[in-house]
Motif scaffolding. Structure first.
Motif, short mmCIF file in Angstrom:
data_model
loop_
_atom_site.label_atom_id
_atom_site.label_comp_id
_atom_site.label_asym_id
_atom_site.label_seq_id
_atom_site.Cartn_x
_atom_site.Cartn_y
_atom_site.Cartn_z
N SER A 383 0.82 -1.22 0.00
CA SER A 383 0.00 0.00 0.00
C SER A 383 0.85 1.26 0.00
O SER A 383 0.34 2.36 -0.13
N ILE A 384 2.15 1.13 0.19
CA ILE A 384 3.05 2.28 0.01
C ILE A 384 4.05 1.86 -1.07
O ILE A 384 4.36 0.67 -1.22
N PRO A 385 4.57 2.83 -1.83
CA PRO A 385 5.50 2.46 -2.90
C PRO A 385 6.76 1.79 -2.36
O PRO A 385 7.23 0.80 -2.92
N ALA A 386 7.28 2.34 -1.26
CA ALA A 386 8.52 1.77 -0.70
C ALA A 386 8.77 2.37 0.68
O ALA A 386 8.23 3.43 1.02
N GLY A 387 9.56 1.64 1.46
CA GLY A 387 10.05 2.20 2.72
C GLY A 387 11.47 2.68 2.51
O GLY A 387 12.20 2.18 1.64
N TYR A 388 11.89 3.67 3.31
CA TYR A 388 13.22 4.25 3.13
C TYR A 388 13.91 4.39 4.48
O TYR A 388 13.34 4.96 5.41
N GLY A 389 15.12 3.89 4.56
CA GLY A 389 15.89 4.08 5.78
C GLY A 389 16.30 2.77 6.42
O GLY A 389 16.56 1.78 5.74
N LEU A 390 16.33 2.79 7.75
CA LEU A 390 16.75 1.60 8.50
C LEU A 390 15.53 1.02 9.20
O LEU A 390 14.85 1.73 9.96
N LEU A 391 15.26 -0.24 8.91
CA LEU A 391 14.11 -0.91 9.53
C LEU A 391 14.62 -2.02 10.44
O LEU A 391 15.36 -2.90 10.00
N LEU A 392 14.22 -1.97 11.70
CA LEU A 392 14.53 -3.05 12.64
C LEU A 392 13.22 -3.74 13.00
O LEU A 392 12.25 -3.08 13.37
N VAL A 393 13.21 -5.07 12.87
CA VAL A 393 12.03 -5.84 13.27
C VAL A 393 12.49 -6.87 14.29
O VAL A 393 13.39 -7.68 14.01
N THR A 394 11.90 -6.84 15.48
CA THR A 394 12.33 -7.80 16.50
C THR A 394 11.48 -9.08 16.48
O THR A 394 11.85 -10.06 17.09
N GLY A 402 5.47 -7.86 -3.77
CA GLY A 402 5.55 -6.61 -4.53
C GLY A 402 6.05 -5.43 -3.72
O GLY A 402 6.09 -4.31 -4.21
N SER A 403 6.45 -5.65 -2.47
CA SER A 403 6.85 -4.53 -1.61
C SER A 403 8.32 -4.17 -1.80
O SER A 403 9.14 -5.01 -2.23
N ASN A 404 8.64 -2.95 -1.47
CA ASN A 404 10.00 -2.45 -1.66
C ASN A 404 10.54 -1.81 -0.38
O ASN A 404 9.79 -1.15 0.36
N TRP A 405 11.83 -1.96 -0.17
CA TRP A 405 12.51 -1.23 0.91
C TRP A 405 13.88 -0.77 0.40
O TRP A 405 14.64 -1.57 -0.15
N ASN A 406 14.15 0.50 0.59
CA ASN A 406 15.45 1.05 0.20
C ASN A 406 16.22 1.43 1.46
O ASN A 406 15.84 2.37 2.15
#
Lengths: 493, 270
Positions: A383-394, A402-406
């Protein structure tokens, strides 16, 4: 008789007057005593109040300056003033001016009420001799509409041994010509890690400059206090020897049976930041694991008919899957947990799981990458084009095809990453690390090594594009999280 | 004429009038003095309470600031390469401890008699920091200890080969008086009759409550597991229960004040 009466009357008149005067005196004495007593109490109270007020006003000044050093702060000073990535020269100062009503604050002018004598004490030269710049405080002239803290100015400058009156090198003298750096990778004489200040004209790449922040608070009654911080920028400062790292032992790996799904340790052509001599390692392996048996575990999870291992490219021969040497902090449960806690403490957004991409900060964009910590399970959808930055998932990390993360994705905690079919072609540009540090109950594993990391993407229809190493996004995702306080103390006046 | 004039001049009040006037005057005076006496008693009591409050507040504030500035300069402000500074020039910990300081073996912080530390304890704190950094005399130990009803303060230089507990024990001076945190059960029961919410569980109230760094956030040291160490203290919560020197003149009951403060060490032991 007449004479007697006259004498008697005269005597009575005097007594009345005396009594009146005596009573007045008595009342006056009591009143004065009460006034003196209450005056002393008031003075004691005022002294205490002013002493506390200037102390905390000065801390407010220090905190404003510390916060505004960060580029992600909405009131960032600006790169033309100061930047975490460039050395702030000695002999330069930035003053944050906080004028109250009718104040004229010129700390570099020796004739000004709020002249910065402390600079002379620290460096041996007048504040006017420094190359100064000034910025207004966010509270200047009560811009906020409410009275702000009563600090007058805050000075930011490079620190030296002399300015700190501290022999960092224990050399027997106070150096005043070399800026002080903070090196988290410093080694002491015994060869042990010793994160500390250093005095070095050519500091190592791991070192960051230590900045002195000094605040003067003053009250209308003349009470003053100067407090000082020494701060340095802190970032997670991670290097990734592979585009996708399974940081565990007895890892579980299953990749899609599809030729469109790739893992590339050599960056995309569009990533101009990647260069063999650049600050970010390049090229790297496609998949990295900490030991040899796990190379086999990964290999066995790649569909062989048709042979999809050709999609794993990077350093060395294809498939580029190898044992890699990780930074010390990434090798143990304690170290990984420490990194996770640092991120959680300094993240732009901390989200309680279970969460989805809808919970990500709306201000996140390509121009404004953010540090996001999800404490629990996280599902990244389309539902969002992409995430940007640092993602921490515990918790468990699930992503749509189809999702994107930069940027950087760290799955540190439960250490599982799985996919769901929703669209196609989604890409992780940057670097991804999966590590299990928590058991199923959420307790920290005894360690020292992390448990098995799990990657499961067994889609065969609409698949994602996979993982593509990207030096530019790795750098942008690791902007300083905060300016860490290295020291705090009151300045003698 | 002469007689008439004399009568007018010597015209006065009758004895009854005088007595009534005297009685009214005495009654008014009695009421006024009773009020004055009441006001005086109240003033004395309140001023003593205020004095105790002021003294305790000053003391508390100073202790909070001492903790804020503890561990300055930390050992990580020195590169230890190529030269190693003398041990008295830096703080190895925000709070010095005993036993085991000289052998660099941190003790366990407990409360209510638990733990292995004699200091830091519920009623004993030694802050390690350089108070006068502009002198080259190194780090100081500032100690606060409650003995009986007197909170005493002591400050000495940190000596490389000396134990902080014994070194600081030689120069105590009274700091805050009538501190009632650690009194007998009978006294606590008497206090609770007037102040039921003080002294939870009928137990002494620690002056110092320690919080340690852990990877999961700051926790009370006593429950911080392997992070329970004076080296990991980041916060000290301070509670002072102070009693006015004399009882309330009107009610005859004790007057107590409870103050709280929290110091946070801003100098990390990195």
């Amino acid at each position: 008789m007449k004479k007697d009466r006259k004498t008697h009357r005269s005597s009575e008149d005097g007594i009345a007057l005396l009594i009146a005067i005596f009573v007045l005196l008595l009342i006056s004495v009591v009143a004065i005593a009460l006034l003196v007593s209450s005056g002393t109490e008031t003075a004691l109270g005022v002294n205490y109040r002013t002493s506390s007020t200037v102390y905390y006003a000065a801390i407010a000044g220090l905190e404003e300056a510390r916060g505004r050093l960060l580029p992600k702060n909405p009131n960032y000073f600006g790169a033309s003033y100061i930047s975490p990535t460039t050395t702030f020269p000695l002999g330069q100062t930035i003053y944050v001016i906080n004028r109250g009503s009718g104040d004229n604050i010129v700390p570099w002018d020796s004739s000004n009420t709020y002249y910065d004598n402390e600079y002379q004490t620290e460096f041996g030269t007048a504040a006017s001799s420094a190359s100064w710049q000034s910025v207004n405080s966010v509270w200047d002239n009560n811009i906020q509409g409410i009275p702000g803290p009563m600090f007058k100015w805050v000075r930011i400058n490079a620190a030296t041994e002399q300015s700190l009156f501290l022999q960092v090198n224990a050399s027997g003298s106070y150096n005043n010509s070399t800026p002080i750096f903070y090196d988290p990778a410093h080694i002491n004489t015994s060869g042990n890690p010793w994160p500390s200040l250093i005095v070095n004209m050519s500091p190592p790449s791991s070192a960051v400059q230590a900045l002195e922040i000094t605040a003067l608070a003053a009250l209308p009654n003349g009470t003053q206090k100067i407090l000082q911080y020494l701060v340095a920028p802190v970032s997670v400062n991670l290097t990734f020897p592979a585009a996708l790292i399974l940081d565990g032992y007895s890892d579980v790996f299953n990749s899609p049976d599809h030729s469109a799904w790739v893992v590339q340790g050599s960056s995309d052509g569009g990533d101009g930041a990647c260069a063999p001599s650049g600050p970010v390692p390049y090229p790297v392996h496609a998949v990295g694991v900490p030991d040899n048996p796990d190379v086999g575990n990964v290999m066995s999870g790649i569909p062989s008919s048709p042979n999809e291992s050709v999609n794993f490219t990077g350093t060395g021969s294809t498939p580029s899957i190898a044992r890699v040497t990780l930074a010390t902090s990434l090798q143990t449960v304690q170290g990984l947990n420490q990194i996770a806690q640092t991120i959680i403490q300094n993240a732009d957004a901390v989200i309680a799981g279970p969460a989805t991409e809808a919970d990500l900060p709306s201000a996140m964009s390509s121009a404004n990458p953010m540090t996001v910590a999800v404490q629990g399970d996280f599902s990244l959808g389309t539902s969002i084009p992409a995430g940007y930055g640092l993602l921490l998932v515990t918790g468990n990390f699930t992503y749509a095809s189809g999702s994107n993360w930069n940027g950087i994705v760290l799955v540190i905690g439960k250490g599982t990453m799985t996919t769901s079919e929703n669209g196609a072609g989604g890409t992780f540009n940057g670097a991804t690390l999966i590590a299990q540090t928590l058991d199923s109950s959420g307790n920290l594993l005894p360690g020292p090594h992390p448990g098995p990391a799990t990657f499961n993407d067994t889609l065969s229809g609409s698949v994602g594009r996979g993982f593509v190493y990207n030096c530019g996004w790795i750098q942008r995702a690791q902007a300083p999280l905060t300016y860490k306080i290295l020291s705090f103390h009151e300045i003698r006046q | 004429m002469k007689r008439a004039h004399q009568t007018r001049c010597e015209q006065g009040f009758s004895l009854i009038e005088m007595m009534i006037a005297a009685v009214i005057f005495i009654l008014l005076c009695s009421a006024a003095f009773a009020l004055l006496s009441l006001a005086q008693q109240r003033y004395q009591t309140e001023s003593q309470v205020l004095n105790s409050f002021q003294e305790a507040r000053f003391g508390l504030d100073e202790m909070v600031r001492d903790v804020n500035g503890s561990a300055y300069p930390s050992q990580n402000m020195f590169s230890f390469n190529p030269n190693v500074p003398a041990k008295n020039l830096y703080a190895i910990t925000p709070v010095a401890w005993d036993p085991g300081y000289l052998s660099s073996s941190p003790c366990l912080i407990g409360t209510g008699g638990g733990g292995t530390c004699t200091t830091p304890g519920d009623f004993d704190l030694i802050v390690e920091r350089d108070v006068d950094y502009w002198h080259t005399d190194g780090v100081e130990w500032t100690r606060y200890r409650l003995q009986g009803n007197i909170l005493s303060r002591s400050q000495t230089y940190k000596v490389v080969s000396a134990d902080p507990e014994t070194t600081t024990a030689l120069s105590f001076v009274p700091y805050v008086q009538n501190v009632m945190n650690n009194v007998s059960s009978a006294q606590i029961a008497a206090f609770q009759a007037v102040y039921p919410n003080m002294f939870p569980g009928g137990n002494p109230v620690p002056v110092f409550n320690y919080f340690c760094y852990t990877p999961f956030g700051t926790q009370q040291c006593a429950s911080a597991g392997s992070y329970n160490s004076p080296l990991n203290i980041t916060d000290v919560e301070i509670t002072l229960i102070v009693m006015a020197p004399t009882k309330d003149a009107q009610t005859g009951q004790v007057r107590l004040i409870e103050l709280h403060g929290r110091g946070h060490s801003l100098n990390p032991i990195q």
